[in-house]
Design a protein around this motif. Structure first.
Motif, PDB file in Angstrom:
ATOM      1  N   VAL A  31      19.965  35.428-106.668  1.00  0.00           N
ATOM      2  CA  VAL A  31      19.440  34.078-106.890  1.00  0.00           C
ATOM      3  C   VAL A  31      18.051  34.222-107.485  1.00  0.00           C
ATOM      4  CG1 VAL A  31      18.884  31.864-105.839  1.00  0.00           C
ATOM      5  CG2 VAL A  31      20.769  33.234-104.935  1.00  0.00           C
ATOM      6  N   GLY A  32      17.893  33.783-108.715  1.00  0.00           N
ATOM      7  CA  GLY A  32      16.625  33.921-109.408  1.00  0.00           C
ATOM      8  C   GLY A  32      15.743  32.702-109.264  1.00  0.00           C
ATOM      9  N   ALA A  33      14.574  32.770-109.877  1.00  0.00           N
ATOM     10  CA  ALA A  33      13.617  31.669-109.828  1.00  0.00           C
ATOM     11  C   ALA A  33      14.241  30.407-110.408  1.00  0.00           C
ATOM     12  CB  ALA A  33      12.356  32.040-110.603  1.00  0.00           C
ATOM     13  N   GLY A  34      14.017  29.297-109.732  1.00  0.00           N
ATOM     14  CA  GLY A  34      14.583  28.035-110.185  1.00  0.00           C
ATOM     15  C   GLY A  34      15.963  27.763-109.648  1.00  0.00           C
ATOM     16  N   GLU A  49      15.451  28.545-101.199  1.00  0.00           N
ATOM     17  CA  GLU A  49      15.072  28.120-102.551  1.00  0.00           C
ATOM     18  C   GLU A  49      14.069  29.135-103.097  1.00  0.00           C
ATOM     19  OE1 GLU A  49      15.408  24.164-100.054  1.00  0.00           O
ATOM     20  OE2 GLU A  49      13.472  25.114-100.526  1.00  0.00           O
ATOM     21  N   VAL A  50      14.300  29.599-104.310  1.00  0.00           N
ATOM     22  CA  VAL A  50      13.464  30.636-104.917  1.00  0.00           C
ATOM     23  C   VAL A  50      12.655  30.012-106.044  1.00  0.00           C
ATOM     24  CG1 VAL A  50      13.443  32.890-106.040  1.00  0.00           C
ATOM     25  CG2 VAL A  50      15.214  32.357-104.364  1.00  0.00           C
ATOM     26  N   THR A  51      11.349  30.149-105.966  1.00  0.00           N
ATOM     27  CA  THR A  51      10.485  29.612-107.016  1.00  0.00           C
ATOM     28  C   THR A  51       9.890  30.702-107.897  1.00  0.00           C
ATOM     29  OG1 THR A  51       8.635  29.563-105.442  1.00  0.00           O
ATOM     30  CG2 THR A  51       9.923  27.550-105.702  1.00  0.00           C
ATOM     31  N   GLU A  52       9.823  31.931-107.383  1.00  0.00           N
ATOM     32  CA  GLU A  52       9.378  33.076-108.193  1.00  0.00           C
ATOM     33  C   GLU A  52      10.182  34.302-107.765  1.00  0.00           C
ATOM     34  OE1 GLU A  52       5.227  33.788-107.875  1.00  0.00           O
ATOM     35  OE2 GLU A  52       4.646  31.752-108.441  1.00  0.00           O
ATOM     36  N   GLY A  53      10.467  35.191-108.706  1.00  0.00           N
ATOM     37  CA  GLY A  53      11.152  36.422-108.376  1.00  0.00           C
ATOM     38  C   GLY A  53      12.655  36.244-108.219  1.00  0.00           C
ATOM     39  N   THR A  54      13.278  37.165-107.531  1.00  0.00           N
ATOM     40  CA  THR A  54      14.728  37.169-107.340  1.00  0.00           C
ATOM     41  C   THR A  54      15.055  37.564-105.906  1.00  0.00           C
ATOM     42  OG1 THR A  54      15.107  37.793-109.648  1.00  0.00           O
ATOM     43  CG2 THR A  54      16.915  38.142-108.102  1.00  0.00           C
ATOM     44  N   VAL A  55      16.007  36.876-105.313  1.00  0.00           N
ATOM     45  CA  VAL A  55      16.493  37.190-103.972  1.00  0.00           C
ATOM     46  C   VAL A  55      18.003  37.341-104.061  1.00  0.00           C
ATOM     47  CG1 VAL A  55      16.738  36.350-101.603  1.00  0.00           C
ATOM     48  CG2 VAL A  55      14.607  35.964-102.855  1.00  0.00           C
ATOM     49  N   GLY A  56      18.563  38.325-103.362  1.00  0.00           N
ATOM     50  CA  GLY A  56      20.004  38.523-103.359  1.00  0.00           C
ATOM     51  C   GLY A  56      20.607  38.210-102.003  1.00  0.00           C
ATOM     52  N   PHE A  57      21.856  37.760-101.978  1.00  0.00           N
ATOM     53  CA  PHE A  57      22.520  37.366-100.742  1.00  0.00           C
ATOM     54  C   PHE A  57      23.891  38.032-100.661  1.00  0.00           C
ATOM     55  CE2 PHE A  57      19.714  34.046-102.092  1.00  0.00           C
ATOM     56  CZ  PHE A  57      19.054  33.658-100.937  1.00  0.00           C
ATOM     57  N   SER A  58      24.282  38.419 -99.452  1.00  0.00           N
ATOM     58  CA  SER A  58      25.646  38.921 -99.254  1.00  0.00           C
ATOM     59  C   SER A  58      26.149  38.464 -97.894  1.00  0.00           C
ATOM     60  CB  SER A  58      25.702  40.447 -99.350  1.00  0.00           C
ATOM     61  OG  SER A  58      24.939  41.034 -98.320  1.00  0.00           O
ATOM     62  N   ALA A  59      27.421  38.142 -97.826  1.00  0.00           N
ATOM     63  CA  ALA A  59      28.034  37.683 -96.587  1.00  0.00           C
ATOM     64  C   ALA A  59      28.477  38.871 -95.753  1.00  0.00           C
ATOM     65  CB  ALA A  59      29.230  36.775 -96.901  1.00  0.00           C
ATOM     66  N   PRO A  60      28.636  38.703 -94.439  1.00  0.00           N
ATOM     67  CA  PRO A  60      29.104  39.802 -93.594  1.00  0.00           C
ATOM     68  C   PRO A  60      30.445  40.342 -94.077  1.00  0.00           C
ATOM     69  CG  PRO A  60      28.326  37.967 -92.259  1.00  0.00           C
ATOM     70  CD  PRO A  60      28.359  37.480 -93.672  1.00  0.00           C
ATOM     71  N   GLY A  61      30.531  41.639 -94.175  1.00  0.00           N
ATOM     72  CA  GLY A  61      31.761  42.267 -94.620  1.00  0.00           C
ATOM     73  C   GLY A  61      31.950  42.264 -96.118  1.00  0.00           C
ATOM     74  N   ASN A  62      30.998  41.688 -96.847  1.00  0.00           N
ATOM     75  CA  ASN A  62      31.100  41.639 -98.305  1.00  0.00           C
ATOM     76  C   ASN A  62      29.828  42.238 -98.898  1.00  0.00           C
ATOM     77  OD1 ASN A  62      31.468  41.134-100.982  1.00  0.00           O
ATOM     78  ND2 ASN A  62      31.457  38.897-100.811  1.00  0.00           N
TER      79      ASN A  62
END
Length: 453
Positions: free
Chosen positions: A247-250, A228-241
């Motif tokens: 995923v941004g704040a909120g 869960e992101v409350t500030e800033g931005t986090v990115g996600f990628s699956a294996p092989g992709n």
């Protein structure tokens, strides 16, 4: 983990957009068939007294690697370097230094083990990479890093510090934590050095950020992760992709059977009913205004508004939460709604006063000849000096009380030969302590006298 109710499966990797930003130690452009790839290098400007042996002793892991630097920069004499000359040094040769986190606060059964051996925990204790932290029921620990970033580890969690290092010359700091069970909350200070990194990983997911506030949870039994992101931005990628899901704040994301879910909007922060009420009874009771789409609620108590010194936490399936007692003082309660995916939403924080001042009452009746005596007694829980007020009257209507005794020192009142009827009575305990006075009534008690004789 109850917080993750959605079926989710295979391993997934979480990478933020920050991982795509160029670091201080610059790498050469992608290689072409005619030009081999170059290693990432850091720049150093020579000053008076420098030579390659001095530079190697100061910055390199192995002094003999000065020869690599000499060849790379085409330096004829390793003892002579013009002042002001820029020298490129392969980052792979730079010495790494261990850095420490420190214990900010802790409570309850917490274990920090180094090489399998537990150490005595004290505030300010240095904690290095390789340490494993485990919290029991109603136990919490928070760590403070050198740049002010914090990692809070709530109850029933197990976290290992995988890496805490600083690279000589560049000052790049690498910090990596692995959640093996439970949760961790991080507030990461913005990184001035774009080469620095901060990771929280699980066996099925990795989260990396550059300056943000986020939470990571891992269900070891189901091999499921949520962020869960409350500030800033986090990115996600699956294996092989390689395509990252930002995923941004909120918003939050969970691992699913086919990889990473699309960003899911977090539930808004709920409200606390009667937030200004003094918590004066034995247990702490909080009523949350019910929120649509909430499957549960998470309630946490701390001594500080930043929730680095947590003392209680509970997940409740209803808006009514009861938590064990705490000592008198000023506290903060943080509440969040949990959705059907198991994601905890945005949180709201309230300050409240804990002033135990609980009155327990009892009444006895005795006969002495033709007289009846009614003894009203009470006990009080709470520190400080107490004065009491006793009221007895008719239960119906707005008539003033028949008996109203103020400023009592004793903890009982005896009345004789009350007329037949129905009566209600209560006791106020006026607690004086810490420069404050607080009056709290007992519950209204009711009794009936069928006959005066």
């Amino acid at each position: 983990m109850n917080a993750l109710r959605r079926a989710i499966g295979p391993a997934a990797l979480l990478w933020p957009a920050a991982m795509l930003w160029s670091p201080t130690a610059q790498a050469a452009p992608p290689s072409s068939p005619s030009a081999p790839a170059q290693a990432a290098t850091a720049s150093y400007v020579a000053v008076k007294g420098d030579n390659l042996y001095v530079i190697a002793e100061r910055y390199l892991t192995r002094q003999r690697d000065f020869a690599v630097v000499q060849r790379l920069n085409r330096i004829a004499d390793p003892y002579r370097i013009p002042i002001g000359r820029t020298i490129r040094i392969p980052v792979a040769l730079l010495r790494e230094e261990l850095v420490s986190a420190s214990v900010r606060a802790f409570s309850g059964p917490v274990t920090i083990a180094v090489a399998g051996r537990p150490v005595k925990i004290t505030p300010g204790l240095p904690v290095n990479e390789g340490a494993e932290i485990e919290t029991g029921a109603d136990a919490f620990l928070s760590l403070r890093l050198a740049d002010g970033s914090t990692v809070a580890i709530p109850s029933q969690s197990r976290v290992r510090i995988e890496r805490l290092r600083r690279t000589a010359l560049t000052g790049t700091v690498t910090r990596s934590f692995e959640i093996r069970r439970g949760r961790a909350d991080a507030v990461v200070a913005p990184m001035k050095d774009p080469g620095s990194s901060f990771h929280i990983s699980t066996p099925v997911a990795v989260s990396a950020v550059r300056g943000t506030a986020f939470r990571v949870a891992y269900d070891a039994d189901g091999a499921r992760a949520a962020t869960e992101v409350t500030e800033g931005t986090v990115g996600f990628s699956a294996p092989g992709n390689p395509a990252a899901t930002l995923v941004g704040a909120g918003f939050g994301a969970i691992t699913e059977a086919d990889g990473i879910s699309a960003p899911i909007a977090l539930l808004p922060a709920p409200a606390l009913a009667d937030p200004g009420r003094v918590q004066n009874e034995g247990d702490l009771t909080f009523r949350i205004v019910p929120q649509a789409d909430a499957a549960a609620y998470r309630i946490a108590l701390a001594r500080d508004a930043g929730f680095l010194d947590i003392v209680r936490e509970k997940e409740s399936a209803t808006p009514d939460a009861i938590l064990p007692p705490v000592a008198d003082g000023t506290y903060f309660v943080r509440i969040a709604a949990i959705d059907g995916h198991g994601l905890a939403g945005l949180a709201e924080t309230y300050a409240f006063e804990r002033r135990l001042n609980m009155v327990r009452t009892a009444m006895t009746e005795k006969r002495a000849g033709r007289d009846r005596y009614y003894q009203f007694g009470w006990q009080v829980l709470g520190e400080g000096a107490h004065r009491f007020r006793f009221q007895l009257g008719q239960c119906e209507g707005d008539a003033p009380p028949l008996v109203d005794e103020i400023g009592l020192d004793s903890q009982s009142v005896t009345l004789r030969n009350l007329p037949a009827g129905t009566y209600c009575w209560r006791v106020m305990s006026l607690r004086i302590g810490d420069g404050k006075a607080a009056g709290d009534w007992s519950a209204m008690e009711r009794f009936h006298i069928a006959s005066a004789r």
